[in-house]
Design a protein around this motif. Sequence first.
Motif, PDB file in Angstrom:
ATOM      1  N   GLN A  77      44.738   5.124 -61.663  1.00  0.00           N
ATOM      2  CA  GLN A  77      44.068   3.921 -61.453  1.00  0.00           C
ATOM      3  C   GLN A  77      43.604   3.249 -62.738  1.00  0.00           C
ATOM      4  O   GLN A  77      43.917   1.972 -62.592  1.00  0.00           O
ATOM      5  CB  GLN A  77      42.520   4.331 -60.629  1.00  0.00           C
ATOM      6  CG  GLN A  77      41.787   3.276 -60.323  1.00  0.00           C
ATOM      7  CD  GLN A  77      40.549   3.780 -59.648  1.00  0.00           C
ATOM      8  OE1 GLN A  77      40.621   4.424 -58.953  1.00  0.00           O
ATOM      9  NE2 GLN A  77      39.426   3.042 -60.019  1.00  0.00           N
ATOM     10  N   ARG A  80      46.556   1.287 -63.916  1.00  0.00           N
ATOM     11  CA  ARG A  80      46.799   0.220 -62.836  1.00  0.00           C
ATOM     12  C   ARG A  80      45.892  -0.863 -63.282  1.00  0.00           C
ATOM     13  O   ARG A  80      46.344  -2.037 -63.412  1.00  0.00           O
ATOM     14  CB  ARG A  80      46.572   0.479 -61.395  1.00  0.00           C
ATOM     15  CG  ARG A  80      47.578   1.355 -60.737  1.00  0.00           C
ATOM     16  CD  ARG A  80      49.035   0.744 -60.465  1.00  0.00           C
ATOM     17  NE  ARG A  80      49.880   1.680 -59.732  1.00  0.00           N
ATOM     18  CZ  ARG A  80      51.199   1.237 -59.417  1.00  0.00           C
ATOM     19  NH1 ARG A  80      51.244   0.182 -59.508  1.00  0.00           N
ATOM     20  NH2 ARG A  80      51.756   1.956 -58.947  1.00  0.00           N
ATOM     21  N   GLU A  81      44.665  -0.703 -63.537  1.00  0.00           N
ATOM     22  CA  GLU A  81      43.744  -1.729 -63.785  1.00  0.00           C
ATOM     23  C   GLU A  81      43.882  -2.333 -65.270  1.00  0.00           C
ATOM     24  O   GLU A  81      43.600  -3.583 -65.306  1.00  0.00           O
ATOM     25  CB  GLU A  81      42.318  -1.078 -63.669  1.00  0.00           C
ATOM     26  CG  GLU A  81      41.724  -0.684 -62.371  1.00  0.00           C
ATOM     27  CD  GLU A  81      40.281   0.047 -62.407  1.00  0.00           C
ATOM     28  OE1 GLU A  81      39.911   0.376 -63.792  1.00  0.00           O
ATOM     29  OE2 GLU A  81      39.971   0.091 -61.594  1.00  0.00           O
ATOM     30  N   GLN A 141      45.890   1.636 -53.294  1.00  0.00           N
ATOM     31  CA  GLN A 141      44.529   1.257 -53.351  1.00  0.00           C
ATOM     32  C   GLN A 141      43.792   1.565 -51.910  1.00  0.00           C
ATOM     33  O   GLN A 141      42.571   1.690 -51.657  1.00  0.00           O
ATOM     34  CB  GLN A 141      44.015  -0.117 -53.760  1.00  0.00           C
ATOM     35  CG  GLN A 141      44.612  -0.435 -55.085  1.00  0.00           C
ATOM     36  CD  GLN A 141      44.896  -1.853 -55.323  1.00  0.00           C
ATOM     37  OE1 GLN A 141      45.179  -2.567 -54.322  1.00  0.00           O
ATOM     38  NE2 GLN A 141      44.704  -2.624 -56.619  1.00  0.00           N
ATOM     39  N   ARG A 280      39.660   3.812 -48.805  1.00  0.00           N
ATOM     40  CA  ARG A 280      39.711   3.456 -50.216  1.00  0.00           C
ATOM     41  C   ARG A 280      39.029   4.268 -50.814  1.00  0.00           C
ATOM     42  O   ARG A 280      38.158   5.091 -50.514  1.00  0.00           O
ATOM     43  CB  ARG A 280      39.236   1.835 -50.312  1.00  0.00           C
ATOM     44  CG  ARG A 280      37.638   1.951 -49.973  1.00  0.00           C
ATOM     45  CD  ARG A 280      36.952   0.955 -50.742  1.00  0.00           C
ATOM     46  NE  ARG A 280      36.822   1.152 -52.256  1.00  0.00           N
ATOM     47  CZ  ARG A 280      36.415   0.182 -53.022  1.00  0.00           C
ATOM     48  NH1 ARG A 280      35.776  -0.905 -52.672  1.00  0.00           N
ATOM     49  NH2 ARG A 280      36.208   0.743 -54.314  1.00  0.00           N
ATOM     50  N   GLN A 285      37.828  -0.658 -57.798  1.00  0.00           N
ATOM     51  CA  GLN A 285      39.404  -0.916 -58.030  1.00  0.00           C
ATOM     52  C   GLN A 285      39.333  -2.342 -58.832  1.00  0.00           C
ATOM     53  O   GLN A 285      38.072  -2.750 -59.298  1.00  0.00           O
ATOM     54  CB  GLN A 285      39.750  -1.045 -56.410  1.00  0.00           C
ATOM     55  CG  GLN A 285      39.452   0.012 -55.603  1.00  0.00           C
ATOM     56  CD  GLN A 285      40.538   1.153 -56.077  1.00  0.00           C
ATOM     57  OE1 GLN A 285      41.547   1.162 -56.067  1.00  0.00           O
ATOM     58  NE2 GLN A 285      39.534   2.214 -56.504  1.00  0.00           N
ATOM     59  N   ASN A 286      40.503  -2.710 -58.811  1.00  0.00           N
ATOM     60  CA  ASN A 286      40.870  -4.236 -59.442  1.00  0.00           C
ATOM     61  C   ASN A 286      39.845  -5.524 -58.764  1.00  0.00           C
ATOM     62  O   ASN A 286      39.606  -5.109 -57.525  1.00  0.00           O
ATOM     63  CB  ASN A 286      42.157  -4.307 -60.026  1.00  0.00           C
ATOM     64  CG  ASN A 286      42.807  -4.810 -58.797  1.00  0.00           C
ATOM     65  OD1 ASN A 286      42.479  -5.391 -57.886  1.00  0.00           O
ATOM     66  ND2 ASN A 286      44.202  -4.176 -58.772  1.00  0.00           N
ATOM     67  N   ALA A 289      41.344  -6.108 -55.313  1.00  0.00           N
ATOM     68  CA  ALA A 289      41.286  -5.081 -54.374  1.00  0.00           C
ATOM     69  C   ALA A 289      39.629  -5.172 -53.687  1.00  0.00           C
ATOM     70  O   ALA A 289      39.342  -4.831 -52.530  1.00  0.00           O
ATOM     71  CB  ALA A 289      41.534  -3.720 -54.788  1.00  0.00           C
ATOM     72  N   GLU A 290      38.900  -5.435 -54.729  1.00  0.00           N
ATOM     73  CA  GLU A 290      37.348  -5.465 -54.546  1.00  0.00           C
ATOM     74  C   GLU A 290      37.028  -6.712 -53.686  1.00  0.00           C
ATOM     75  O   GLU A 290      36.065  -6.478 -52.657  1.00  0.00           O
ATOM     76  CB  GLU A 290      36.332  -5.585 -55.636  1.00  0.00           C
ATOM     77  CG  GLU A 290      36.544  -4.110 -56.642  1.00  0.00           C
ATOM     78  CD  GLU A 290      35.787  -2.958 -55.636  1.00  0.00           C
ATOM     79  OE1 GLU A 290      35.097  -2.887 -54.754  1.00  0.00           O
ATOM     80  OE2 GLU A 290      36.170  -1.622 -55.963  1.00  0.00           O
TER      81      GLU A 290
END
Length: 299
Positions: A77, A80-81, A141, A280, A285-286, A289-290
């Motif tokens: 994760q 990814r971020e 996600q 989730r 998350q990024n 996504a949030e």
Amino acid sequence: MEITWLEDFVALAEHMNFSRAAAARQVTQPAFGRRISALERWVGAPLVDRETHRLSLTAAGAQFLPVAEETIRRLRQGRREALDAANIAASLRFAATNALALTFFPAWLRQLGAPVSSNAINLVADNMQGCEQIMLDGQAQFLLCHYHAAAATRLNPNDFASVKLGMDTLVPVSAPDANGQPLHALPGSPEQPLAYLGFSEQSGMGRILSASWAQDGCAAHLKPVFTSHVAVVLKSLAADGRGVAWAPLSLVADDLAAKQSLVRAGGEEWDIAMEIRLYRPRARQNSNAEAFWKMLKEA
């Protein structure tokens, strides 16, 4: 300590067999065994009990397993971020079970409309076991799947949150006979059990069926003749007259309405209600996504 050691250990915990786990990790068994031993030296305690007839985790291994899974997921994760911050990987990433990817997901996206259409979307469809692993590995996600309170998942509620999106129903279906009646009508009998087209262990709906029957009992007399984790395959074989299958109503509603290729194999007392849920990670998350999750919660 290397992340590959953690991935090896998680694979071993899943397969409980050195040769199968090594094959899944695409490494020779001797090399795989050395990496597990290296991880045990790093932890400072044996993680696997090799002395029993059937391989098992030690108390230390059972304690360490969720830490290893969470560490792998958070590392992936984090990567990814980092890519998101560099504007390299800002898409919304979904895993979905095969049936819902086919029936629910496209219509759901259309319903959500503009708030989602501005984002790139990546969808991976798999069986429930595969989708759980995708989530545990931090490769998606969100997870779209069926849910039943009696059926356990690998997504610990301390680490994953979920929201209910809708309802679905597992219904028994059969090809019709010449009179439009089910060719394989429930409940069958001990002398003539019904040919049963069942879900495999990897299937979430298979878990739900098993858990529901274990909880409430199943009065049907069934003889398994075929198994698959793909609901569309079971539906097709049922339509061919090969047996009775339980299928999600979202997949067979049109066929049942037409009463040509499929009919109900029994009354509503054989139905099993399920929720459609989106999972989730609880970890942040990024931003995309949030924002998407916030929109769902406020809808």
